[in-house]
Design a protein around this motif. Structure first.
Motif, PDB file in Angstrom:
ATOM      1  N   VAL A 115      46.210  22.364  54.061  1.00 56.91           N
ATOM      2  CA  VAL A 115      45.028  22.785  53.314  1.00 56.91           C
ATOM      3  C   VAL A 115      43.789  22.445  54.133  1.00 56.91           C
ATOM      4  O   VAL A 115      43.670  21.345  54.672  1.00 56.91           O
ATOM      5  CB  VAL A 115      44.958  22.099  51.933  1.00 56.91           C
ATOM      6  N   ALA A 116      42.891  23.417  54.223  1.00 58.94           N
ATOM      7  CA  ALA A 116      41.597  23.208  54.876  1.00 58.94           C
ATOM      8  C   ALA A 116      40.524  23.840  54.011  1.00 58.94           C
ATOM      9  O   ALA A 116      40.775  24.824  53.309  1.00 58.94           O
ATOM     10  CB  ALA A 116      41.587  23.809  56.275  1.00 58.94           C
ATOM     11  N   LEU A 117      39.323  23.234  54.059  1.00 63.49           N
ATOM     12  CA  LEU A 117      38.195  23.734  53.292  1.00 63.49           C
ATOM     13  C   LEU A 117      37.055  23.981  54.254  1.00 63.49           C
ATOM     14  O   LEU A 117      36.656  23.090  55.012  1.00 63.49           O
ATOM     15  CB  LEU A 117      37.784  22.720  52.227  1.00 63.49           C
ATOM     16  N   VAL A 118      36.553  25.224  54.264  1.00 56.92           N
ATOM     17  CA  VAL A 118      35.457  25.577  55.153  1.00 56.92           C
ATOM     18  C   VAL A 118      34.312  26.113  54.293  1.00 56.92           C
ATOM     19  O   VAL A 118      34.513  26.535  53.146  1.00 56.92           O
ATOM     20  CB  VAL A 118      35.891  26.629  56.185  1.00 56.92           C
ATOM     21  N   HIS A 119      33.102  26.113  54.864  1.00 57.74           N
ATOM     22  CA  HIS A 119      31.941  26.566  54.101  1.00 57.74           C
ATOM     23  C   HIS A 119      30.966  27.238  55.028  1.00 57.74           C
ATOM     24  O   HIS A 119      30.993  27.065  56.255  1.00 57.74           O
ATOM     25  CB  HIS A 119      31.257  25.380  53.393  1.00 57.74           C
ATOM     26  N   GLY A 120      30.100  28.036  54.406  1.00 60.73           N
ATOM     27  CA  GLY A 120      29.016  28.668  55.141  1.00 60.73           C
ATOM     28  C   GLY A 120      29.446  29.914  55.888  1.00 60.73           C
ATOM     29  O   GLY A 120      30.634  30.238  56.003  1.00 60.73           O
ATOM     30  N   PRO A 121      28.463  30.624  56.432  1.00 62.61           N
ATOM     31  CA  PRO A 121      28.764  31.870  57.163  1.00 62.61           C
ATOM     32  C   PRO A 121      29.639  31.661  58.386  1.00 62.61           C
ATOM     33  O   PRO A 121      30.396  32.547  58.763  1.00 62.61           O
ATOM     34  CB  PRO A 121      27.370  32.396  57.547  1.00 62.61           C
ATOM     35  N   ASP A 214      23.797  30.531  46.900  1.00 59.75           N
ATOM     36  CA  ASP A 214      23.337  30.197  48.239  1.00 59.75           C
ATOM     37  C   ASP A 214      24.498  30.305  49.208  1.00 59.75           C
ATOM     38  O   ASP A 214      25.556  29.709  49.005  1.00 59.75           O
ATOM     39  CB  ASP A 214      22.776  28.776  48.241  1.00 59.75           C
ATOM     40  N   ALA A 215      24.323  31.084  50.312  1.00 62.19           N
ATOM     41  CA  ALA A 215      25.425  31.332  51.237  1.00 62.19           C
ATOM     42  C   ALA A 215      25.935  30.053  51.867  1.00 62.19           C
ATOM     43  O   ALA A 215      27.111  29.943  52.202  1.00 62.19           O
ATOM     44  CB  ALA A 215      24.976  32.309  52.329  1.00 62.19           C
ATOM     45  N   HIS A 216      25.065  29.038  52.036  1.00 58.92           N
ATOM     46  CA  HIS A 216      25.504  27.803  52.671  1.00 58.92           C
ATOM     47  C   HIS A 216      26.265  26.910  51.718  1.00 58.92           C
ATOM     48  O   HIS A 216      26.780  25.875  52.122  1.00 58.92           O
ATOM     49  CB  HIS A 216      24.293  27.061  53.252  1.00 58.92           C
ATOM     50  N   HIS A 217      26.297  27.257  50.438  1.00 61.12           N
ATOM     51  CA  HIS A 217      27.024  26.452  49.466  1.00 61.12           C
ATOM     52  C   HIS A 217      28.214  27.206  48.877  1.00 61.12           C
ATOM     53  O   HIS A 217      28.649  26.934  47.783  1.00 61.12           O
ATOM     54  CB  HIS A 217      26.072  25.999  48.359  1.00 61.12           C
ATOM     55  N   THR A 218      28.699  28.194  49.633  1.00 62.47           N
ATOM     56  CA  THR A 218      29.943  28.878  49.287  1.00 62.47           C
ATOM     57  C   THR A 218      30.956  28.616  50.383  1.00 62.47           C
ATOM     58  O   THR A 218      30.596  28.534  51.568  1.00 62.47           O
ATOM     59  CB  THR A 218      29.728  30.390  49.137  1.00 62.47           C
ATOM     60  N   GLY A 219      32.190  28.455  50.015  1.00 63.32           N
ATOM     61  CA  GLY A 219      33.229  28.132  50.980  1.00 63.32           C
ATOM     62  C   GLY A 219      34.542  28.814  50.659  1.00 63.32           C
ATOM     63  O   GLY A 219      34.646  29.616  49.725  1.00 63.32           O
ATOM     64  N   ILE A 220      35.531  28.480  51.461  1.00 60.80           N
ATOM     65  CA  ILE A 220      36.858  29.083  51.307  1.00 60.80           C
ATOM     66  C   ILE A 220      37.897  27.984  51.420  1.00 60.80           C
ATOM     67  O   ILE A 220      37.873  27.177  52.368  1.00 60.80           O
ATOM     68  CB  ILE A 220      37.109  30.162  52.375  1.00 60.80           C
ATOM     69  N   LEU A 221      38.801  27.933  50.461  1.00 59.62           N
ATOM     70  CA  LEU A 221      39.932  27.013  50.494  1.00 59.62           C
ATOM     71  C   LEU A 221      41.098  27.723  51.152  1.00 59.62           C
ATOM     72  O   LEU A 221      41.562  28.768  50.670  1.00 59.62           O
ATOM     73  CB  LEU A 221      40.302  26.573  49.079  1.00 59.62           C
ATOM     74  N   ILE A 222      41.580  27.185  52.263  1.00 56.18           N
ATOM     75  CA  ILE A 222      42.653  27.813  53.048  1.00 56.18           C
ATOM     76  C   ILE A 222      43.942  27.040  52.791  1.00 56.18           C
ATOM     77  O   ILE A 222      44.012  25.828  53.029  1.00 56.18           O
ATOM     78  CB  ILE A 222      42.314  27.805  54.552  1.00 56.18           C
ATOM     79  N   HIS A 223      44.970  27.750  52.324  1.00 60.49           N
ATOM     80  CA  HIS A 223      46.256  27.145  51.991  1.00 60.49           C
ATOM     81  C   HIS A 223      47.322  27.801  52.856  1.00 60.49           C
ATOM     82  O   HIS A 223      47.573  29.005  52.779  1.00 60.49           O
ATOM     83  CB  HIS A 223      46.560  27.351  50.504  1.00 60.49           C
ATOM     84  N   LEU A 224      47.946  27.005  53.733  1.00 65.18           N
ATOM     85  CA  LEU A 224      48.985  27.503  54.638  1.00 65.18           C
ATOM     86  C   LEU A 224      50.334  26.926  54.224  1.00 65.18           C
ATOM     87  O   LEU A 224      50.555  25.708  54.335  1.00 65.18           O
ATOM     88  CB  LEU A 224      48.694  27.121  56.099  1.00 65.18           C
ATOM     89  N   ALA A 225      51.215  27.791  53.730  1.00 60.94           N
ATOM     90  CA  ALA A 225      52.571  27.381  53.355  1.00 60.94           C
ATOM     91  C   ALA A 225      53.515  27.709  54.506  1.00 60.94           C
ATOM     92  O   ALA A 225      53.579  28.852  54.970  1.00 60.94           O
ATOM     93  CB  ALA A 225      53.015  28.100  52.080  1.00 60.94           C
TER      94      ALA A 225
END
Length: 613
Positions: A115-121, A214-225
């Motif tokens: 699991v990784a969490l990234v944010h921003g453009p 706000d674009a800088h306060h949106t992110g994506i949760l990445i789940h790799l199975a």
């Protein structure tokens, strides 16, 4: 269904009833009353907390949530499961923690998936769990994904992150394998909202409606199975299927004729196209068999099955056809024999087949069909005709008497024999496919091999076609000029008695001399004609005929009469005055044979190969 009358018979019902009785008794002792709440009503949590227990202490609070406690419309003690818990039987309910009390970091950290969490453009790294660190190493927070998470680029996920951020919707990529044959992952990317500074809120799932955030306060949760084992199992299965298909194709092609026989009077080409990689190989086959005396048998068929088994049955049927063809039987009798053999080979396998015989002397194609598609013939003027019935059921069904039909195949004509893979399409009537083939044949010109290719392209058969296809094209050339001088026919009606023999010898001598054969070949031809005529005069019945035919490769001598008794070669004793004619013919000729003719009677023939020029 009304379950009320049956509920007492369900397993565990008695236990639950007993538990409710005990619970009611305990309430009565504490003075709480024994009247239960209305069915389907929701208990008042405040009243429950304010009711003191028998010992004067407040009762344990209960937390209602999904899958726990007694929801709306449920009875006490009748939640999920086969019975009540010990705590419920004693009247004490265990407190259930709320989901809001759980730490997101703790949950994500314990997941076995990466699991990784990234944010921003730029998709800067905000968090990676322990499994991600163990798999790819530690990552620096705040760095862009294309620098800090190069493995995502290797898996081709960076464009996917951009799509998720733009659309605000989750996306899943299945079976992404890292370069170099590494692990395989199924990746799910889910958009989330980060709290703005000072709010103290935790990240929550978002949707497309948060586009104004706000674009800088949106992110994506990445789940790799990790699905490496599954991917390897799928690849092993596909490799096994490829090997089986390759074996079936190899067997299929090895059982087909490696080189088609080319009769003197016909030009023939055939092609076989196995189905695409996702289609199993069937049992299509074709064959060309020279019968002697200028006649040729043409066969095409299709075993209704797939894989190695269908190819094996096809090989047995093709071998049987060649054996039965040597008997020089009418087409319907050959199919009758094949029908019984197909049932003996495998009762669960059936096959369709067309068996046709071309006779250049008559200019006809005699045929019989066992559930197969009709032969198409285009004449010299470009008109395409379908061979009409008779058509019987497929081979292997039994209980049917096949019949033969004829269709003209004169000079300049082209005939096409094919299997259903050429004209059958999903969602379309097969007659539409045959009509499309007729239109394609009407405009197809060239040699048989060129026409084969054009018909395949016109009907949309390519490497990804979902069925195997066999096509055979037969042409009867229209000869003119010097080529026509190499093909001649001459015939004599044998009238009268024994005096017909000298007339036949004189006729054969004159015809062979006019065809400018060498003297030795003329003498052998006259001797063979004399012996065949003498045999017919002695053992046959009128009408009798002597026919001489030459092609560019052979001389054919044939005698027909009205008796259907076929001669055979036998050893004559020294004292016998007869019985040597067929032996003489078999000795001096390249080949000889006999067959029964339609309507009764027989034909006895022999061939002489012409010397190469």
């Amino acid at each position: 269904m009304n379950f009320t009358r049956w509920s007492a018979r369900f397993p565990g019902t008695q236990r639950r009833a007993a538990a409710r009785t005990e619970h009611a008794a305990a309430q009565a002792k504490r003075g709480e009353g024994a009247v239960p709440a209305a069915r389907g009503g929701r208990p008042d949590p405040g009243a429950e907390r304010s009711t003191p227990a028998a010992d004067g202490h407040p009762a344990d609070p209960t937390v209602s949530g999904t899958g726990t406690g007694s929801g709306t419309g449920s009875r006490p003690g009748t939640g999920p499961g086969t019975g009540t818990t010990p705590a419920q039987r004693t009247g004490v309910l265990t407190a259930v923690p709320s989901l809001d009390e759980l730490s997101v970091r703790e949950v994500l950290g314990r997941l076995p998936a990466l699991v990784a969490l990234v944010h921003g453009p730029e998709h800067r790294v905000a968090y990676v769990n322990d499994a991600y660190t163990a798999g790819f190493g530690a990552r620096t927070p705040g760095a862009p994904a294309h620098e800090a998470l190069p493995e995502l680029g290797e898996l081709g996920l960076l464009p996917l992150l951009d799509q998720v951020r733009r659309s605000g919707k989750p996306r899943t990529a299945k079976n992404r394998t890292a370069p170099g044959g590494g692990s395989s992952y199924t990746v799910t990317c889910t958009p989330v909202d980060f709290p703005k500074p000072g709010t103290g809120a935790t990240p929550t799932a978002t949707s497309a409606s948060t586009a104004e955030a706000d674009a800088h306060h949106t992110g994506i949760l990445i789940h790799l199975a990790d699905v490496t084992d599954h991917a390897e199992a799928v690849e092993r299965l596909r490799a096994s299927e490829r090997r089986q298909r390759e074996a079936a194709v190899t067997l299929q092609r090895s059982l087909l004729p490696q080189e088609l026989e080319q009769p003197d009077d016909l030009r023939i080409a055939a092609t076989y196209q196995p189905g695409g990689t996702e289609a199993a190989v069937g049992g299509d086959w074709y064959d060309v068999i020279t019968l002697g005396a200028g006649r040729t048998a043409l066969v095409i068929g299709d075993v209704m099955g797939r894989g190695v088994r269908a190819a094996a049955v096809m090989g047995q049927l093709r071998t049987a056809v060649r054996a039965y063809a040597r008997l020089d039987l009418p087409p319907h009798e050959v199919l009758q024999l094949l029908d019984g053999l197909a049932a003996e080979i495998d009762a669960s396998q059936i096959a369709t087949c067309v068996y046709a015989v071309h006779d250049p002397n008559e200019g006809l194609l005699a045929y019989a069909s066992a559930g197969h598609l009709p032969i198409l013939v285009r004449d010299e003027h470009g008109t395409v005709r379908r061979a009409a019935d008779p058509t019987g059921p497929p081979l292997g069904t039994g209980g049917w008497l096949h019949t033969s039909g004829t269709i003209a195949l004169g000079p300049g004509s082209t005939a096409v024999l094919y299997t259903d893979g050429l004209v059958e399409r999903r969602g379309e009537d097969i007659d539409e496919g045959v009509a499309a083939l007729e239109r394609a044949l009407a405009g197809a010109q060239g040699t048989p091999s060129v026409i084969c290719d054009r018909l395949m392209r016109a009907l949309g058969v390519d490497a990804d076609h979902d069925d195997d296809v066999a096509v055979m094209v037969i042409q009867q050339p229209a000869r003119a000029g010097a080529d026509a001088e190499l093909f001649h026919n001459a015939a004599l009606e044998l009238l009268g008695g024994i005096e017909a023999a000298p007339r036949a010898r004189a006729f054969a001598q004159g015809v062979l001399a006019s065809w400018r054969f060498p003297v030795e070949l003329c003498d052998l031809g006259v001797l063979a004609a004399s012996e065949l005529v003498a045999n017919s005069l002695q053992h046959g019945t009128p009408p009798m005929r002597l026919r001489l035919r030459r092609t560019d490769r052979r001389l054919i001598i044939e005698v027909t009469d009205g008796d259907d008794h076929l001669p055979r070669r036998r050893r004559a004793e020294p004292a016998d005055e007869t019985g040597r004619g067929i032996s003489i013919v078999a000795t001096i000729a390249s080949s000889w044979g006999s067959r029964r003719t339609p309507g009764g009677g027989k034909a006895v023939w022999c061939e002489f190969a012409l010397p190469d020029k």
